[in-house]
Scaffold this motif. Structure first.
Motif, PDB file in Angstrom:
ATOM      1  N   ALA A 179       0.826  -1.214   0.000  1.00 12.26           N
ATOM      2  CA  ALA A 179       0.000   0.000   0.000  1.00 12.26           C
ATOM      3  C   ALA A 179       0.856   1.258   0.000  1.00 12.26           C
ATOM      4  CB  ALA A 179      -0.930  -0.012   1.215  1.00 12.26           C
ATOM      5  N   MET A 182       2.325   1.705  -3.530  1.00 11.80           N
ATOM      6  CA  MET A 182       1.345   2.192  -4.502  1.00 11.80           C
ATOM      7  C   MET A 182       0.932   3.633  -4.207  1.00 11.80           C
ATOM      8  SD  MET A 182      -1.058  -1.151  -5.162  1.00 11.80           S
ATOM      9  CE  MET A 182      -1.826  -0.329  -6.559  1.00 11.80           C
ATOM     10  N   ARG A 183       0.896   4.005  -2.943  1.00 12.59           N
ATOM     11  CA  ARG A 183       0.591   5.395  -2.616  1.00 12.59           C
ATOM     12  C   ARG A 183       1.723   6.328  -3.048  1.00 12.59           C
ATOM     13  NH1 ARG A 183      -3.379   7.520   0.422  1.00 12.59           N
ATOM     14  NH2 ARG A 183      -4.020   5.461   1.209  1.00 12.59           N
ATOM     15  N   SER A 187       3.674   0.834  -9.244  1.00 16.18           N
ATOM     16  CA  SER A 187       2.643  -0.118  -9.657  1.00 16.18           C
ATOM     17  C   SER A 187       2.534  -1.241  -8.636  1.00 16.18           C
ATOM     18  CB  SER A 187       2.981  -0.694 -11.036  1.00 16.18           C
ATOM     19  OG  SER A 187       4.195  -1.423 -10.973  1.00 16.18           O
ATOM     20  N   SER A 247      -9.904  -5.491  -7.525  1.00 19.76           N
ATOM     21  CA  SER A 247      -9.393  -4.133  -7.756  1.00 19.76           C
ATOM     22  C   SER A 247      -8.558  -4.061  -9.025  1.00 19.76           C
ATOM     23  CB  SER A 247      -8.554  -3.686  -6.551  1.00 19.76           C
ATOM     24  OG  SER A 247      -9.344  -3.639  -5.376  1.00 19.76           O
ATOM     25  N   THR A 252     -10.497  -0.289  -9.656  1.00 19.15           N
ATOM     26  CA  THR A 252     -10.864   0.506  -8.485  1.00 19.15           C
ATOM     27  C   THR A 252      -9.624   0.813  -7.647  1.00 19.15           C
ATOM     28  OG1 THR A 252     -11.339  -1.513  -7.232  1.00 19.15           O
ATOM     29  CG2 THR A 252     -13.168  -0.492  -8.436  1.00 19.15           C
ATOM     30  N   SER A 253      -9.800   1.717  -6.679  1.00 24.07           N
ATOM     31  CA  SER A 253      -8.693   2.116  -5.823  1.00 24.07           C
ATOM     32  C   SER A 253      -8.271   0.937  -4.940  1.00 24.07           C
ATOM     33  CB  SER A 253      -9.099   3.312  -4.957  1.00 24.07           C
ATOM     34  OG  SER A 253      -8.061   3.656  -4.070  1.00 24.07           O
ATOM     35  N   MET A 254      -6.990   0.569  -5.034  1.00 22.93           N
ATOM     36  CA  MET A 254      -6.509  -0.579  -4.286  1.00 22.93           C
ATOM     37  C   MET A 254      -5.872  -0.185  -2.965  1.00 22.93           C
ATOM     38  SD  MET A 254      -3.816  -3.543  -5.420  1.00 22.93           S
ATOM     39  CE  MET A 254      -4.602  -3.747  -6.997  1.00 22.93           C
ATOM     40  N   VAL A 255      -5.372   1.042  -2.859  1.00 25.02           N
ATOM     41  CA  VAL A 255      -4.626   1.429  -1.668  1.00 25.02           C
ATOM     42  C   VAL A 255      -5.518   1.375  -0.434  1.00 25.02           C
ATOM     43  CG1 VAL A 255      -3.283   3.252  -0.581  1.00 25.02           C
ATOM     44  CG2 VAL A 255      -3.063   2.838  -3.038  1.00 25.02           C
ATOM     45  N   ASP A 256      -6.712   1.958  -0.539  1.00 19.87           N
ATOM     46  CA  ASP A 256      -7.621   1.936   0.611  1.00 19.87           C
ATOM     47  C   ASP A 256      -8.029   0.504   0.970  1.00 19.87           C
ATOM     48  OD1 ASP A 256      -7.475   4.678   0.632  1.00 19.87           O
ATOM     49  OD2 ASP A 256      -9.297   4.942  -0.583  1.00 19.87           O
ATOM     50  N   ASN A 257      -8.249  -0.309  -0.062  1.00 26.00           N
ATOM     51  CA  ASN A 257      -8.607  -1.704   0.209  1.00 26.00           C
ATOM     52  C   ASN A 257      -7.466  -2.451   0.890  1.00 26.00           C
ATOM     53  OD1 ASN A 257     -11.102  -1.307  -1.001  1.00 26.00           O
ATOM     54  ND2 ASN A 257     -10.394  -1.963  -3.023  1.00 26.00           N
TER      55      ASN A 257
END
Length: 313
Positions: A179, A182-183, A187, A247, A252-257
């Motif tokens: 996370a 990616m933030r 990738s 994701s 979709t947004s993967m960081v929050d997940n």
């Protein structure tokens, strides 16, 4: 006379130093070659196939090593089997897949080891019991046969539990690292590579193997991740992998997940540890009631009973 002696001593010291340095260099090169061979072995079979099951006992490690050798031997010829224990391929494939030894252990070798350990346990129990009496030999023989017959299954279950604990311990760390990567703009593949290169864990090694598979085109990314999740007996890891696959597929947004999944995995691991701690007093009641309590009763009531017997006499 002193100068030749000093020169000879200096030459001997120089030769000894050179010999010691040469020996040290040879030993260092040998260790490097052994380390390289170990890394190749881990890369070929996976880290879990090279590490002994830490969650079990030394006997479990020996049983699994025996299963591995017997499975290799069973591939080239017939082995001793017992009727009624083959034919459970679904159960065997599932538990072997969870041990991380898929493709290493075979059902024929498993049945052969079960039969041999059952016979060995029966013989050992009978020999030990024969020193006391024939009925005791029969009882110990039956107990030894049962213990030997169930030893391979217990060893595999202990390994499955150990791999699950190791994975769930390092899963939140892996999700946090991916996370953060990616933030930072990396990738998903590059974030996974950073984790597998920087961390020396069983999960990092097996995730590295999966990452190399989908990078080289041998497997699709979602299929490789699902196969990795299927190699563990962990619903938490399966849910995390499914969230990652969704994701990646739908964008979709993967960081929050990932951060949410890391928090849930950390809470699940903490709850599992708290449950184990809560079960400890209950498990301690068995040895306390069977070993400590009778000894305390003998110590407290023994003198009283002796006095009563002496007074009655």
């Amino acid at each position: 006379m002193e100068m030749p002696f000093l020169a000879t001593a200096a030459a001997c010291a120089a030769m000894g130093l050179a010999g010691g340095m040469g020996y040290g260099a040879c030993r260092h090169a040998q260790r490097l070659r052994q380390r390289a061979r170990h890394k190749e072995k881990v890369g070929a079979q996976g880290l879990s196939a090279a590490v002994a099951p830490d969650g079990g006992t030394a006997l479990d490690a020996k049983v699994i090593d025996l299963l591995r050798r017997e499975s290799v031997g069973a591939a080239g010829g017939s082995r001793l089997t017992l009727p009624g224990i083959a034919g459970r391929s679904a159960w065997f494939a599932r538990i072997v897949g969870h041990t991380g030894l898929a493709g290493v252990l075979g059902e024929a070798g498993f049945c052969s080891v079960r039969a041999k350990l059952a016979v060995a346990g029966a013989v050992a129990g009978g020999v030990l019991g024969a020193a006391v009496s024939v009925p005791f030999a029969a009882v110990l023989g039956a107990v030894g046969c049962f213990c030997g017959f169930t030893a391979p299954r217990r060893a595999l279950k202990h390994r499955v539990a150990w791999r699950t604990r190791q994975m769930e311990q390092h899963l939140p760390e892996m999700l946090d690292v991916v996370a953060i990567g990616m933030r930072s703009g990396l990738s998903f593949d590059r974030s996974v590579q950073i984790y597998t290169l920087r961390f020396d864990t069983m999960l990092a090694a097996e995730l590295s193997l999966a990452e190399r598979e989908w990078t080289s085109g041998l497997e699709q990314r979602d299929q490789a991740l699902r196969q990795l999740a299927a190699s563990y007996d962990s619903p938490v890891f399966a849910r995390v992998v499914e969230a990652i696959v969704r994701s990646l597929r739908f964008g979709t947004s993967m960081v929050d997940n990932l951060e949410t999944a890391a928090h849930e995995a950390r809470c699940a691991y903490r709850a599992m540890r708290q449950e184990q701690v809560a079960k400890a007093p209950v498990k301690m009641m068995v040895p306390t009631g069977t070993l400590i309590l009778p000894a305390m009763l003998i110590m407290v009531l023994g003198p009283v009973l002796l006095e009563m017997i002496g007074g009655g006499i």
